[in-house]
Design an enzyme around this catalytic site. Structure first.
Site, PDB file in Angstrom:
ATOM      1  N   GLY A 120     -18.441   2.012  -9.117  1.00 50.07           N
ATOM      2  CA  GLY A 120     -18.898   0.699  -8.675  1.00 50.07           C
ATOM      3  C   GLY A 120     -19.671   0.769  -7.380  1.00 50.07           C
ATOM      4  CD  GLN A 196     -17.477  -1.915  -5.428  1.00 49.77           C
ATOM      5  OE1 GLN A 196     -18.066  -2.084  -6.501  1.00 49.77           O
ATOM      6  NE2 GLN A 196     -16.648  -0.910  -5.239  1.00 49.77           N
ATOM      7  CD  GLU A 338      -8.517  -0.022  -3.085  1.00 49.96           C
ATOM      8  OE1 GLU A 338      -8.389   1.069  -2.518  1.00 49.96           O
ATOM      9  OE2 GLU A 338      -9.571  -0.685  -3.064  1.00 49.96           O
ATOM     10  CG  HIS A 365     -11.291  -3.425 -10.186  1.00 48.94           C
ATOM     11  ND1 HIS A 365     -10.417  -2.984  -9.224  1.00 48.94           N
ATOM     12  CD2 HIS A 365     -11.931  -4.478  -9.627  1.00 48.94           C
ATOM     13  CE1 HIS A 365     -10.506  -3.724  -8.142  1.00 48.94           C
ATOM     14  NE2 HIS A 365     -11.422  -4.652  -8.363  1.00 48.94           N
ATOM     15  NE  ARG A 369      -8.198  -0.626 -12.017  1.00 47.52           N
ATOM     16  CZ  ARG A 369      -8.604  -0.148 -10.849  1.00 47.52           C
ATOM     17  NH1 ARG A 369      -8.358  -0.827  -9.739  1.00 47.52           N
ATOM     18  NH2 ARG A 369      -9.241   1.011 -10.785  1.00 47.52           N
ATOM     19  NE  ARG A 410      -7.633   2.590  -7.173  1.00 48.23           N
ATOM     20  CZ  ARG A 410      -7.625   3.607  -6.313  1.00 48.23           C
ATOM     21  NH1 ARG A 410      -6.629   4.483  -6.333  1.00 48.23           N
ATOM     22  NH2 ARG A 410      -8.614   3.763  -5.449  1.00 48.23           N
ATOM     23  CE  LYS A 435     -14.474   4.913 -11.070  1.00 47.11           C
ATOM     24  NZ  LYS A 435     -14.542   4.485  -9.672  1.00 47.11           N
TER      25      LYS A 435
END
Length: 453
Positions: A120, A196, A338, A365, A369, A410, A435
């Protein structure tokens, strides 16, 4: 003697067979006692990729010491190199790979294609850099990332006069037609889906003719600490960058100084390791913990005690000692989404129900998630309900089964946490942890096997 909990045989869920195993599945190591380990983790992905962008836009070379070497950071390195930046290896200052010497290009050049992978930070930080280059730059990504939200950034660049061909409706792929300059000025965007979008504009703003006065127009702004991280990185390079009100930021035009900077350890990547102490009633120490930081992972020192853990921070070391029983929690993780996968895994192992709120944005994300966590915990026999902005988790006895990662690092590490105390959890595609932490499988197994106090 400590025994793995919830080791019932594999069962069918909702009338369907368990997802079939493959040769690539990773059998999560089971802890046969409280884990006891001390470790140092590689550098922060969030800081590494911000410093790479600023180094590429600086007025002199920079040295990044102990940067993260992972798929995300490698994608950023390749993206900036394709625009003309020189990034070379230098003797290592840390334990996890070479330093980087970054020399800015005299003139950024487009006429290239940037593959963002699953990063991202690449897809959202580099388009504004490409707008400062000469020529078209195509942005594309792995299939799993093509649906990630981009419209806030794309519309923002277009409002600044940048020619962005986004025929796909604002998602990848798209093309930025750089002219070598961006006027900048006042701008309003909706960054509800990702902070972001804000950071991507602020990082390049010193190179805009008029800088930027950026305002957020949506109702909720997630992950505000990441924007503070961006402002901090700018100020450390001599840039006049401030938050001048809630949801409002100003960056003045001017030079970006080259810098010799040591990258902090990734505190969000510490989450599964510290959670391991909670899950097993063990003790885990992470060294290299910064005294002050803008990383949201620092919140773990306050969050893990809510599950019943003891946390001590002494110098550059944080130690988490787990409880005999894990408490249910009621958390608002608006600023630290996160961390949600690791904390949801602990909640699934708790003795009481939990609610984790303020994380609706993590639907956007690497995967959705919220849906992924609910699906995978329920697949093992849990009871998780999706909320509009979070999860309601009622602990149930968990059993062996396959845990899908959804190309999400994650998600993979959350499955590993549960696998510490649930025999037979098989993680699909553990390699996705590359990642941000390629060393995860080795570090995790080493932690589980480090049984001496």
């Amino acid at each position: 003697m400590f025994e793995a909990k919830y080791s019932a045989p594999e069962v069918d869920l909702f009338g369907e067979r368990d997802s079939p195993a493959t040769d690539d599945d990773w059998l999560a190591p089971v802890a046969d006692g409280p884990v006891v380990a001390t470790m140092t983790l590689p550098g922060s992905k969030s800081i590494t990729n911000r410093e790479l962008v600023l180094s590429a836009l600086a007025d002199s070379p920079s040295r990044l010491r102990a940067p993260l070497h992972s798929r995300d950071s490698d994608n950023m390195v390749q993206a900036l190199r394709s625009l003309g930046t020189s990034i070379d290896a230098a003797p290592a200052s840390g334990d996890y790979g070479d330093d980087w010497i970054v020399a800015p290009a005299e003139e950024l050049t487009g006429s290239t294609t940037i593959e963002c992978g699953l990063a991202g930070t690449v897809m959202r930080f580099v388009p504004a850099v490409a707008a400062l280059a000469l020529g078209p730059t195509v942005f594309d990504a792995d299939d799993a990332a093509r649906g990630r939200p981009m419209s806030g950034l794309v519309s923002g660049l277009q409002a600044l006069g940048v020619d962005v061909d986004a025929s796909s409706g604002g998602s990848l792929p798209f093309t930025v037609h750089g002219t070598g300059s961006v006027t900048g000025g006042s701008l309003e965007i909706d960054a509800s889906q990702s902070s972001q979008f804000v950071s991507g504009l602020l990082l390049s703003a010193p190179r805009f003719d008029d800088g930027i006065h950026l305002r957020h127009s949506g109702e909720r702004l997630p992950s505000v600490p990441h924007i503070e991280m961006t402002l901090d990185a700018l100020r450390r390079r001599g840039v006049d960058a401030v938050s001048d009100g809630e949801g409002s930021w100003r960056v003045a035009p001017g030079p970006i100084a080259g810098r010799d900077v040591r990258i902090e350890s990734d505190l969000s990547n510490a989450a599964p390791f510290l959670a391991a102490a909670v899950a097993t009633g063990g003790r885990v120490t992470i060294t290299g913990w910064p005294e002050s930081t803008t990383q949201v992972g620092a919140d773990l020192a306050d969050l893990l005690p809510l599950f019943g853990a003891q946390v001590t921070v002494e110098g550059d070391r944080i130690t988490v000692t787990g409880p005999t029983e894990i408490s249910g929690v009621d958390l608002d993780l608006t600023t630290g989404g996160e961390l949600a996968p690791a904390l949801a895994a602990l909640a699934a192992l708790a003795t009481g129900p939990s609610t984790i709120r303020g994380i609706g944005h993590i639907r956007h994300h690497e995967t959705d998630r919220l849906a992924a966590l609910a699906t995978e915990i329920n697949r093992l026999g849990g009871d998780v309900e999706e909320l509009d902005d979070g999860l309601s988790i009622t602990p149930r006895p968990l059993s062996a089964g396959r845990w899908l990662s959804y190309h999400d690092h994650r998600m993979a590490t959350a499955g590993a946490i549960i696998g510490l105390v649930v025999e037979g959890v098989r993680i699909e595609d553990i390699a996705t942890t590359a990642k941000t932490l390629p060393e995860f499988p080795t570090l995790w197994r080493g932690m589980v096997e480090a049984r001496s106090a």
